[in-house]
Design a protein around this motif. Structure first.
Motif, mmCIF file in Angstrom:
data_model
loop_
_atom_site.group_PDB
_atom_site.id
_atom_site.type_symbol
_atom_site.label_atom_id
_atom_site.label_comp_id
_atom_site.label_asym_id
_atom_site.label_seq_id
_atom_site.Cartn_x
_atom_site.Cartn_y
_atom_site.Cartn_z
ATOM 1 N N LEU A 1 0.850 -1.199 0.000
ATOM 2 C CA LEU A 1 0.000 0.000 0.000
ATOM 3 C C LEU A 1 0.878 1.238 0.000
ATOM 4 C CD1 LEU A 1 -2.635 1.604 0.297
ATOM 5 C CD2 LEU A 1 -2.628 1.054 2.743
ATOM 6 N N TRP A 2 0.760 2.032 -1.076
ATOM 7 C CA TRP A 2 1.518 3.282 -1.215
ATOM 8 C C TRP A 2 0.576 4.473 -1.013
ATOM 9 C CZ3 TRP A 2 6.652 3.383 -1.321
ATOM 10 C CH2 TRP A 2 7.338 2.264 -1.768
ATOM 11 N N LEU A 3 1.028 5.441 -0.239
ATOM 12 C CA LEU A 3 0.256 6.655 0.004
ATOM 13 C C LEU A 3 0.792 7.801 -0.848
ATOM 14 C CD1 LEU A 3 -0.030 6.637 3.914
ATOM 15 C CD2 LEU A 3 -1.554 5.577 2.235
ATOM 16 N N TYR A 4 -0.136 8.583 -1.396
ATOM 17 C CA TYR A 4 0.235 9.815 -2.089
ATOM 18 C C TYR A 4 -0.427 10.984 -1.382
ATOM 19 C CZ TYR A 4 -4.421 9.343 -4.273
ATOM 20 O OH TYR A 4 -5.778 9.204 -4.495
ATOM 21 N N ARG A 5 0.038 12.177 -1.651
ATOM 22 C CA ARG A 5 -0.537 13.382 -1.067
ATOM 23 C C ARG A 5 -1.285 14.171 -2.132
ATOM 24 N NH1 ARG A 5 1.951 15.293 3.920
ATOM 25 N NH2 ARG A 5 1.519 13.571 5.350
ATOM 26 N N GLY A 6 -2.163 15.062 -1.682
ATOM 27 C CA GLY A 6 -2.980 15.856 -2.587
ATOM 28 C C GLY A 6 -2.240 17.045 -3.159
ATOM 29 N N ALA A 7 -3.013 18.025 -3.628
ATOM 30 C CA ALA A 7 -2.422 19.143 -4.372
ATOM 31 C C ALA A 7 -1.776 20.193 -3.466
ATOM 32 C CB ALA A 7 -3.499 19.813 -5.224
ATOM 33 N N TRP A 8 -2.013 20.112 -2.150
ATOM 34 C CA TRP A 8 -1.579 21.206 -1.275
ATOM 35 C C TRP A 8 -0.202 20.977 -0.666
ATOM 36 C CZ3 TRP A 8 -6.640 19.757 -1.769
ATOM 37 C CH2 TRP A 8 -7.525 20.766 -2.151
ATOM 38 N N PHE A 9 -0.009 19.839 -0.024
ATOM 39 C CA PHE A 9 1.238 19.619 0.703
ATOM 40 C C PHE A 9 1.855 18.276 0.322
ATOM 41 C CE2 PHE A 9 -1.588 22.094 3.493
ATOM 42 C CZ PHE A 9 -0.849 23.260 3.563
ATOM 43 N N GLU A 10 3.172 18.245 0.336
ATOM 44 C CA GLU A 10 3.905 17.019 0.034
ATOM 45 C C GLU A 10 4.360 16.387 1.342
ATOM 46 O OE1 GLU A 10 4.364 14.305 -1.463
ATOM 47 O OE2 GLU A 10 4.837 15.321 -3.357
ATOM 48 N N PHE A 11 4.737 15.124 1.289
ATOM 49 C CA PHE A 11 5.385 14.484 2.428
ATOM 50 C C PHE A 11 6.690 15.216 2.733
ATOM 51 C CE2 PHE A 11 3.010 10.858 0.549
ATOM 52 C CZ PHE A 11 2.245 10.512 1.650
ATOM 53 N N GLU A 12 7.100 15.174 3.998
ATOM 54 C CA GLU A 12 8.426 15.690 4.336
ATOM 55 C C GLU A 12 9.475 14.823 3.621
ATOM 56 O OE1 GLU A 12 9.250 18.337 6.027
ATOM 57 O OE2 GLU A 12 7.188 18.901 6.504
ATOM 58 N N THR A 13 10.564 15.442 3.255
ATOM 59 C CA THR A 13 11.570 14.746 2.453
ATOM 60 C C THR A 13 12.062 13.473 3.141
ATOM 61 O OG1 THR A 13 12.272 16.932 1.668
ATOM 62 C CG2 THR A 13 13.695 15.065 1.140
ATOM 63 N N TYR A 14 12.269 13.536 4.455
ATOM 64 C CA TYR A 14 12.791 12.357 5.155
ATOM 65 C C TYR A 14 11.777 11.221 5.201
ATOM 66 C CZ TYR A 14 10.006 13.509 9.315
ATOM 67 O OH TYR A 14 8.972 13.757 10.185
ATOM 68 N N ALA B 1 -5.392 30.198 -4.082
ATOM 69 C CA ALA B 1 -6.153 30.681 -5.237
ATOM 70 C C ALA B 1 -5.678 30.071 -6.557
ATOM 71 C CB ALA B 1 -6.039 32.209 -5.316
ATOM 72 N N ARG B 2 -4.552 29.377 -6.542
ATOM 73 C CA ARG B 2 -4.050 28.787 -7.784
ATOM 74 C C ARG B 2 -4.971 27.657 -8.252
ATOM 75 N NH1 ARG B 2 1.647 26.720 -6.055
ATOM 76 N NH2 ARG B 2 0.374 26.239 -4.213
ATOM 77 N N GLU B 3 -5.002 27.454 -9.565
ATOM 78 C CA GLU B 3 -5.751 26.320 -10.088
ATOM 79 C C GLU B 3 -5.071 25.019 -9.664
ATOM 80 O OE1 GLU B 3 -7.133 26.331 -14.142
ATOM 81 O OE2 GLU B 3 -6.728 28.487 -14.305
ATOM 82 N N PHE B 4 -5.873 23.931 -9.656
ATOM 83 C CA PHE B 4 -5.352 22.661 -9.179
ATOM 84 C C PHE B 4 -4.120 22.210 -9.967
ATOM 85 C CE2 PHE B 4 -9.713 21.738 -7.365
ATOM 86 C CZ PHE B 4 -9.278 21.771 -6.046
ATOM 87 N N TRP B 5 -4.144 22.385 -11.293
ATOM 88 C CA TRP B 5 -3.013 21.922 -12.090
ATOM 89 C C TRP B 5 -1.750 22.709 -11.780
ATOM 90 C CZ3 TRP B 5 -0.263 24.786 -15.692
ATOM 91 C CH2 TRP B 5 -0.842 25.999 -16.103
ATOM 92 N N VAL B 6 -1.915 23.991 -11.460
ATOM 93 C CA VAL B 6 -0.757 24.809 -11.101
ATOM 94 C C VAL B 6 -0.203 24.370 -9.753
ATOM 95 C CG1 VAL B 6 0.059 27.149 -10.646
ATOM 96 C CG2 VAL B 6 -1.651 26.752 -12.422
ATOM 97 N N ARG B 7 -1.114 24.146 -8.798
ATOM 98 C CA ARG B 7 -0.658 23.674 -7.489
ATOM 99 C C ARG B 7 0.100 22.357 -7.622
ATOM 100 N NH1 ARG B 7 -6.215 24.018 -3.936
ATOM 101 N NH2 ARG B 7 -7.134 25.757 -5.062
ATOM 102 N N ALA B 8 -0.469 21.445 -8.427
ATOM 103 C CA ALA B 8 0.146 20.131 -8.596
ATOM 104 C C ALA B 8 1.542 20.260 -9.193
ATOM 105 C CB ALA B 8 -0.739 19.258 -9.482
ATOM 106 N N GLU B 9 1.694 21.100 -10.193
ATOM 107 C CA GLU B 9 3.005 21.259 -10.833
ATOM 108 C C GLU B 9 3.997 21.950 -9.902
ATOM 109 O OE1 GLU B 9 2.917 22.834 -14.786
ATOM 110 O OE2 GLU B 9 1.453 21.350 -15.495
ATOM 111 N N ASP B 10 3.503 22.958 -9.180
ATOM 112 C CA ASP B 10 4.393 23.651 -8.250
ATOM 113 C C ASP B 10 4.872 22.713 -7.149
ATOM 114 O OD1 ASP B 10 4.092 25.929 -9.727
ATOM 115 O OD2 ASP B 10 2.795 26.963 -8.294
#
Length: 641
Positions: free
Chosen positions: A552-565, A602-611
């Motif tokens: 089971l692999w977890l991914y994060r949504g458009a707002w925050f990423e996992f911490e690098t560690y 306020a960014r669009e979802f695709w922009v958030r995802a790319e950023d």
């Protein structure tokens, strides 16, 4: 000696903090303290005067107080309450009013005398508000002041509705609400535009007069502001920092809300640590980021100057530590998220065998798949794995009313063009237009409108999954029942959702499951959807052999990423793959430009995802690894008992 260690460990904390393992444990402790005050005052023949708060934070406290009343005979006959605040203007009978909230969660379930309940009046004429506030203060003083004031904390650092800029000696008054506070309340009001711009609130000076003050905070969403309130400088910009000046205050937190306090987040700065692999990785990456250095350029002086001398003594030399962590990070990077065939997988995040895996990607909403891990989704399909996607909810909440009308208009016009009888469709369309004209904020749509909105999102999801490369028989729409049930009541059974998920898993028998790992909101759709998947797997593991080989692999949504560690698999994307992912996101046209629930951003979802993914790539490069256009990150969730 233990006390000295504790003082050293908490030296960055400027007020008392007690941390409990979870919200339930902490809430029961707070309820017990409230009950003790009530009982003590009763034995003295006196009234217990309580300052109460609203919002999600104290709900479990109130639930436990109700239990103590119904099961253990705790009486509220001697209790007088003063609520912190109320929106203004606000009808007392409105669903969002704090009078309705308090009756729902506490007052209507206990034996408190109605005349002993005091809540700011949101229905007053504005010219009468000032006099009411003075009378509220006088009445609190008449009862001898508050024995205990419970508080939550807003993301602006407000306590009550004392927003940034509030004075430390302020009393009960009418205030203007911060835009972030109104944004956070938007869901309850059916949109930010419907949230009152003002509120009546007890002042900070009023709160300070309480003989005890308990501020409670739960979950990761509050961790950032809790750290500022506890460890930051006293500032009008964060009103909760004024509590550092009180001798009667205590912060009661769960582990998630406390997670960014120094003693938990960077413990090497305040104490000797037990240096396990995870902590070493976290500390070395933190040091590299703090100093803006690649990992392989960190020196012994860098370690010694930043609280990590003990690590060097125990695990040094520094060169070896740097090499080890660099290699661990490098081994998270893979262009083969389903495993690389005929390769040594001892240093890879995924298994080489079977070469072609059965994969199921669970998407809580109809666009989380492509927004959150669209590049990896495409890569898995391109590399020939047997990929399924399961859209767990309809997402019908997030479609604009005018978009719904547009789709129905198209349907009517299409039927007319084909010479079909459109009387029934036209009648439904007319009914829909009339409903939208009179629809009140946060009013639930009739079932037929919810169905249409769900179909809009279903069509977009199919287009996105086909674009990725899936056949229609690999696209599953669960439409889990909890999603619509929770619009009526938060107290729902999830058994049907679990059974449906078990059936799908049994059908696919996946080697890999990808699921949303956004757990900051314990009551949010993403966390609920994960809990359903997890429970389904736990049950299947008791009888099904294939579960033993399932990861089971977890991914994060458009707002925050996992911490690098934390990252255990990181999939790099080329510029062309980023563009393909963007085009897959664009298939969700109802969510483009201006989504119904945009979050804080306020960014669009695709922009958030790319950023987000380009930032992950930037961090890896900063730490000394190869430079990629973007990277999607994953954490493996342990399924073994």
């Amino acid at each position: 000696m233990p006390r000295l260690n504790l003082l050293e460990e908490t030296r960055f904390e400027k007020l008392p903090v007690t941390v409990y393992p979870d919200m339930l444990t902490a809430s029961k402790v707070v309820a017990g303290r409230i009950a003790a005050i009530i009982k003590k005052k009763a034995t003295e023949g006196k009234e217990a005067v309580l300052g109460l708060a609203t919002g999600a934070t104290p709900i479990v406290v109130y639930k436990e107080l109700v239990r103590l009343h119904t099961e253990e005979g705790l009486s509220f006959k001697n209790v007088v309450t003063f609520n912190l605040d109320e929106y203004y203007p606000m009808a007392a009978t409105a669903a969002q009013s704090y009078k309705v909230f308090m009756n729902k969660h506490l007052f209507s379930h206990v034996d408190i005398e109605p005349q002993n309940i005091n809540i700011p009046d949101g229905e007053l004429a504005q010219e009468d508000v000032a006099a009411f506030c003075l009378e509220y203060e006088r009445k609190i003083s008449e009862y001898g002041g508050l024995d205990l004031q419970i508080l939550g904390i807003g993301r602006t650092g407000h306590i009550g509705f004392n927003e940034p800029g509030s004075a430390p000696n302020s009393g009960t008054r009418l205030v203007s609400l911060d835009e972030l506070t109104r944004h956070d309340a938007a869901h309850d009001f059916g949109g930010k535009a419907n949230v009152p711009a003002k509120a009546i609130t007890m002042g900070i000076g009023t709160i300070f007069k309480a003989r005890e003050i308990i501020l409670m905070a739960w979950n990761e969403k509050k961790a950032g502001i809790v750290k500022k309130a506890v460890e930051g400088e006293v500032s009008a910009e964060i009103p909760a920092t004024y509590l550092q000046l009180s001798e009667n205050v205590e912060f009661v937190l769960d582990t998630d809300a406390a997670s960014l306090l120094t003693r938990f987040d960077t413990p090497w700065l305040v104490k000797d640590c037990v240096w396990d692999t995870r902590l070493i990785k976290k500390a070395v990456i933190w040091l590299a980021k703090t100093l803006n250095k690649p990992i392989l350029k960190l020196t012994e002086d860098d370690y010694n100057a930043n609280g990590m001398a003990q690590l060097v003594i125990q695990n040094g030399p520094v060169y070896n530590i740097n090499i080890d962590i660099f290699n661990k990070l490098q081994h998270t990077i893979t262009g083969w998220p389903g495993g690389k065939p005929n390769a040594d997988d001892s240093q890879r995040p995924e298994r080489a065998l079977p070469a072609k895996k059965r994969v199921i990607l669970f998407s809580p909403h109809p666009d989380d798949d492509v927004i959150s891990m669209g590049g990896t989704f495409i890569r898995l399909a391109d590399q020939g794995h047997d990929v399924h996607v399961a859209y767990q909810t309809s997402g019908n909440n997030a479609v604009w009313d005018d978009d719904t009308l547009r789709f129905v208009e198209f349907s009517v016009d299409m039927a007319k063009a084909q010479g079909d009888n459109t009387d029934k469709q036209q009648a439904s369309y007319n009914e829909m237009r009339e409903f939208f004209k009179t629809k009140s904020p946060n009013q639930r749509d009739p079932h037929y409108i919810e169905t249409i909105k769900g179909l809009i999102r279903k069509g977009e999801a199919i287009a996105g999954a086909r674009f990725v490369g899936l056949d229609d028989n690999h696209i599953h729409f669960q439409d889990l029942p909890f999603y619509d049930k929770r619009k009526v009541s938060k107290d729902v059974s999830y058994e049907a959702d679990i059974q449906q998920t078990m059936d799908l898993l049994q059908q696919v028998k996946p080697h890999q499951i990808f699921a949303a790992g956004d757990f900051a909101d314990p009551h949010g759709t993403h966390k609920t959807c994960f809990d359903i998947i997890h429970e389904a797997i736990i049950r299947l593991a008791k009888t099904e052999e294939w579960v033993k080989d399932c990861w089971l692999w977890l991914y994060r949504g458009a707002w925050f990423e996992f911490e690098t560690y934390e990252i255990e698999m990181c999939v790099p994307l080329s510029p062309s793959e980023v563009e393909r992912k963007r085009l897959a996101i664009f298939k969700h046209q109802s969510q483009k430009d201006r989504p119904v629930f945009p979050g804080d951003d306020a960014r669009e979802f695709w922009v958030r995802a790319e950023d987000r993914t380009s930032e992950t790539a930037r961090i890896y490069n900063q730490l000394g690894l190869a430079e990629y256009e973007a990277m999607e990150a994953f954490v493996r969730f342990p399924l073994a008992p």
